[in-house]
Motif scaffolding. Structure first.
Motif, PDB file in Angstrom:
ATOM      1  N   ARG A 142      -1.883  -2.015  -4.040  1.00 36.37           N
ATOM      2  CA  ARG A 142      -1.953  -2.026  -5.506  1.00 36.37           C
ATOM      3  C   ARG A 142      -3.306  -1.532  -6.010  1.00 36.37           C
ATOM      4  O   ARG A 142      -3.369  -0.785  -7.003  1.00 36.37           O
ATOM      5  N   LEU A 210      -1.643  -2.602 -13.167  1.00 31.35           N
ATOM      6  CA  LEU A 210      -0.429  -2.183 -12.460  1.00 31.35           C
ATOM      7  C   LEU A 210       0.798  -2.714 -13.203  1.00 31.35           C
ATOM      8  O   LEU A 210       0.895  -3.904 -13.502  1.00 31.35           O
ATOM      9  N   VAL A 220       1.140   2.695 -13.317  1.00 31.15           N
ATOM     10  CA  VAL A 220      -0.090   2.065 -13.797  1.00 31.15           C
ATOM     11  C   VAL A 220      -0.289   2.417 -15.269  1.00 31.15           C
ATOM     12  O   VAL A 220      -0.166   3.584 -15.666  1.00 31.15           O
TER      13      VAL A 220
END
Length: 263
Positions: A142, A210, A220
């Motif tokens: 992430r 995110l 994103v």
């Protein structure tokens, strides 16, 4: 005289018979021995026909002809049986006391519980390590998606007339898919416009987060601020943008496959 002797002899014989077995006369005719069944008639002496008679006590014996058993052999046999019963075989395995068996059950249960606890702890440790590793990988993935999106927007909002060609190449270095297609055939015209207008812009990321992700891609949301000057404006202008950036994972690594303006 003979009759009186005979009567006395018969009287004594009757008396002896009432006390025990029949009277036996020895061959000499001088001594008679009487064996009595009744122990009370232990000894009785008398003289008959000028001889001596004696009465001896004998244990009572059954009238049936039973075999005679030696008392010493019987006692020895009893002692042998008693010793055999009292002394167990030394080679035999002694029985485990009931108390030991009862105490052994909790020990076995405690050992089993300890083994299960150890297995549970090991399994828990393994699961924890795997979960921690998976969480670390997810967080790292992430972070990479967010960082790639941030860099792509910085590149897109930062361009100068004197470095226009290099700035566009930097934008295309992270582009793929639909986002890269938008620049196909437009790189040279876009470079000329920037140079003629003497555009000077610099971008800054305000916030990035995110929105969604998986192993292959992530979306994103990026808020950016751009400071822009050009030949037609004397004062710099500040503009704010919000983008939805799609980051994809390919064979060459991470790239931006799509950029959308978000109102």
């Amino acid at each position: 005289m003979s009759e009186s002797n005979g009567e006395g002899h018969r009287a004594r014989r009757r008396a002896v018979r009432s006390a025990g077995p029949p009277v036996e006369e020895n061959a000499t005719g001088g001594v008679r021995t009487v064996v009595a069944k009744d122990p009370a008639a232990a000894t009785e002496t008398g003289v008959a026909d000028g001889g001596t008679s004696s009465v001896a006590a004998e244990p009572e014996v059954s009238s049936a002809s039973a075999p005679v058993t030696d008392d010493s052999s019987v006692d020895a046999a009893k002692v042998s049986v008693t010793k055999t019963d009292a002394e167990p075989d030394s080679e035999a395995t002694p029985a485990e006391p009931e108390g030991n068996k009862r105490r052994g059950v909790p020990r076995v249960l405690a050992a089993a519980a300890a083994a299960l606890l150890v297995v549970a702890l090991v399994a828990g440790a393994v699961v924890s390590v795997v979960a921690t590793h998976a969480t670390h990988e997810r967080d790292q993935r992430r972070a990479e998606y967010v960082e790639t999106a941030r860099q792509a927007i910085v590149n897109l909002t930062t361009i100068r007339a004197d470095t226009a060609k290099q700035d566009i190449d930097r934008i295309l270095s992270l582009a793929s898919g639909e986002f890269k297609t938008e620049f196909d055939g437009r790189v040279d015209p876009f470079t000329s416009i920037v140079q003629q207008a003497k555009v000077v812009s610099s971008g800054e990321i305000v916030e990035a987060a995110l929105e969604s992700d998986d192993d292959r891609s992530g979306r994103v949301l990026v808020a950016a601020k751009q400071t822009l000057t050009n030949a037609g404006q004397a004062e710099p202008q500040t503009r704010y943008y919000r983008f939805r950036v799609t980051v994809s994972r390919g064979d060459s690594g991470l790239s931006v496959s799509n950029v959308e303006f978000v109102a």
